[in-house]
Design a protein around this motif. Structure first.
Motif: not given
Length: 183
Positions: A30-36, A172-178
């Motif tokens: 998730l972190i990598a895909s969001m480029k964070l 997945a819950h964190l991804r929804a928030i982001f």
């Protein structure tokens, strides 16, 4: 708020429940895909090593911050984008806070709890206002949350617990928030 970097606090061991490693890998992707940019403790073992490896394997950037005393203990990661070796734990935590826009807490031991509580305290004292997300993998933090709610009920907290930390059952819950930009 624009998020560019996230600190992840987690164990230098992997724990017994395989869900901890599953969630760590999911979070790293998730972190990598969001480029964070991942900001973490700089170790190569346990969940710490796994989160760094996963972000790197998926094309992300990783900054490790490790105190001199822990280089051997946590086995300093040698493949990071950036590694800061600092004199002590206090400097480590401050540098991690300074470089992140939010923090995610994964399962871990005493060091992880120390980092969580210091960040919560600094947040309460308005030293910073960075969002804190507690990834409660398989209910790992249920007992701690129960105690924190007890502190709130007994009048020892200045704010509602939910105002200081966001609870997430899985990445997945964190991804929804982001994705909703509600961080």
């Amino acid at each position: 708020m624009n998020m560019n970097a996230v600190a992840v606090f987690c164990g230098s061991k992997s724990g017994k429940d395989p869900l901890f490693t599953t969630h760590t890998v999911e979070l790293g992707k998730l972190i990598a895909s969001m480029k964070l940019k991942l900001i973490y403790g700089g170790g190569s073992t346990g969940l710490m090593g796994l989160i760094a490896d996963t972000v790197l394997e998926n094309g992300g950037e990783v900054m490790g911050v490790i105190p001199e005393v822990l280089i051997q203990w946590e086995h300093q990661h040698k493949g990071l984008t950036e590694l800061a070796v600092v004199p002590d734990m206090h400097t480590r935590k401050k540098m991690m806070y300074d470089h992140c826009d939010a923090a995610v807490i994964l399962p871990g031991g005493l060091g992880t709890l120390d980092e969580l509580f210091e960040m919560l305290t600094w947040n309460q004292l308005k030293i910073h206002d960075k969002k804190i997300y507690l990834l409660n993998s398989g209910g790992f933090y249920d007992h701690l949350l129960s105690h924190l709610r007890h502190l709130e009920k007994e009048g020892f907290l200045y704010d509602r617990l939910e105002d200081r930390v966001r609870l997430c059952p899985d990445p997945a819950h964190l991804r929804a928030i982001f994705d909703a930009n509600k961080y």
